[in-house]
Design an enzyme around this catalytic site. Structure first.
Site, PDB file in Angstrom:
ATOM      1  N   GLU A 159    -118.805  26.226  29.440  1.00  0.00           N
ATOM      2  CA  GLU A 159    -117.849  26.971  30.273  1.00  0.00           C
ATOM      3  C   GLU A 159    -117.669  26.306  31.642  1.00  0.00           C
ATOM      4  O   GLU A 159    -116.646  26.464  32.273  1.00  0.00           O
ATOM      5  CB  GLU A 159    -118.319  28.418  30.451  1.00  0.00           C
ATOM      6  CG  GLU A 159    -118.391  29.173  29.136  1.00  0.00           C
ATOM      7  CD  GLU A 159    -117.353  30.270  29.000  1.00  0.00           C
ATOM      8  OE1 GLU A 159    -116.921  30.791  30.018  1.00  0.00           O
ATOM      9  OE2 GLU A 159    -116.990  30.587  27.849  1.00  0.00           O
ATOM     10  N   CYS A 193    -122.418  29.559  17.033  1.00  0.00           N
ATOM     11  CA  CYS A 193    -121.758  30.025  18.261  1.00  0.00           C
ATOM     12  C   CYS A 193    -120.437  29.289  18.316  1.00  0.00           C
ATOM     13  O   CYS A 193    -120.398  28.057  18.157  1.00  0.00           O
ATOM     14  CB  CYS A 193    -122.602  29.708  19.493  1.00  0.00           C
ATOM     15  SG  CYS A 193    -121.723  30.052  21.039  1.00  0.00           S
TER      16      CYS A 193
HETATM   17  N1  DGL Z   1    -118.801  32.332  21.604  1.00  0.00           N
HETATM   18  C1  DGL Z   1    -119.823  33.328  21.520  1.00  0.00           C
HETATM   19  C2  DGL Z   1    -120.546  33.265  20.178  1.00  0.00           C
HETATM   20  O1  DGL Z   1    -120.043  32.749  19.237  1.00  0.00           O
HETATM   21  C3  DGL Z   1    -120.882  33.272  22.565  1.00  0.00           C
HETATM   22  C4  DGL Z   1    -120.533  33.090  23.956  1.00  0.00           C
HETATM   23  C5  DGL Z   1    -121.184  34.094  24.852  1.00  0.00           C
HETATM   24  O2  DGL Z   1    -122.420  34.075  25.054  1.00  0.00           O
HETATM   25  O3  DGL Z   1    -120.434  34.913  25.362  1.00  0.00           O
HETATM   26  O4  DGL Z   1    -121.639  33.743  20.039  1.00  0.00           O
END
Ligand code: DGL
Length: 274
Positions: A159, A193
């Site tokens: 990020e 993720c």
């Molecule tokens: N993109 C989110 C996931 O797949 C995680 C990102 C977050 O920690 O907000 O778990």
């Protein structure tokens, strides 16, 4: 602009764009509404109750916009909120609506990718602590051995646009080494993720040859194609004008400047005050 009939795609922030990109490639004729809850991201370090409440609020917003189907393109939300929403909330809100996640499609095929039956999972703290991956994989592949490692620094690195820089190597190597130290038979690593595909090049640098690193976008897209074939009653409610709208709960300018790294092209988003 009416979003009646669009497929809702949700993430805590940008990660879901890696999934949306693959879905749109497989199903370009549909309309999509993307919402990133950037103002409250990351979700990975938050409690079950908080992730559930935030996710439910966003799912209700999608329903208010007219989405018959919402994909939680976020593992953390899929792990901590999906089951309760499916089992308790949908009946109260509107039982004709559907909410799907990213864990089920990934775990369904995980065992068919691994030859050794030893599978590694890299995810956020929330996803790892929920144990959703080991539990789901054991339903489809009872003899599979699943090893997990939480990588709490990876989402912040991504990020904050640090994922391509040398500082990222330390954290990438650290977590891969921790995961692989759990078994020398792991031959498949699932990126559990939706942010992690941005680290793919660095991850591959630190993973020994012969180990397959798998990201979810294509898997989720293929599973959605099959779901819509099996459920024509949902498919016929979906509009097909090839329109995509992006919303973020934080600054639209920030979203637009980061989004292309995840989505592969530039986007123009609108701020949403929830
Ligand atoms: N993109 C989110 C996931 O797949 C995680 C990102 C977050 O920690 O907000 O778990």
């Amino acid at each position: 602009m009416s979003k009646q009939g669009a497929i809702g795609v949700f993430d805590s922030g940008y990660g879901g764009l890696t999934v949306l990109k693959e879905i749109v490639e497989s199903l370009p004729q549909y309309d999509y509404l993307y919402l990133g809850d950037n103002a409250r991201a990351p979700y990975g370090t938050r409690s079950f109750t908080t992730v559930y409440e935030y996710t439910l609020q966003c799912v209700k917003w999608f329903f208010q916009q007219g989405c018959p189907l919402v994909i939680l393109a976020c593992n953390t939300a899929s792990a901590k909120a999906l089951r309760t929403i499916q089992q308790n909330d949908l009946v109260k809100i509107d039982s004709s609506k559907r909410v799907l996640g990213v864990i089920r499609p990934t775990t369904e095929i995980a065992g068919s990718i691994s030859k050794t039956n030893h599978i590694g999972i890299l995810g956020t703290n929330g996803t790892v602590q929920s144990n959703s991956y080991p539990m789901e994989i054991s339903k489809f592949y009872p003899s599979a051995k699943v090893y997990q490692e939480a990588c709490p620094m990876w989402v912040p690195l991504i990020e904050n646009n640090e994922y391509n820089l040398p500082g990222a190597d330390y954290f990438v190597k650290k977590h891969i080494d921790h995961l692989l130290a759990q078994s020398n038979e792991i031959d498949t690593i699932l990126l559990a993720c939706t942010h992690y595909p941005l680290l793919m090049d660095k991850i591959k640098e630190h993973v020994p040859p012969g180990i397959n690193v798998v990201s979810q976008g294509e898997i989720v897209a293929k599973s959605l194609v099959e779901y819509l074939q099996r459920h024509p009653e949902i498919d016929q409610k979906l509009s097909k004008n090839a329109q995509i709208s992006f919303f973020t709960t934080d600054s639209a300018e920030d979203f637009d400047s980061h989004a292309s790294a995840f989505y592969g092209k530039s986007v123009k988003s609108t701020h949403l005050a929830l």
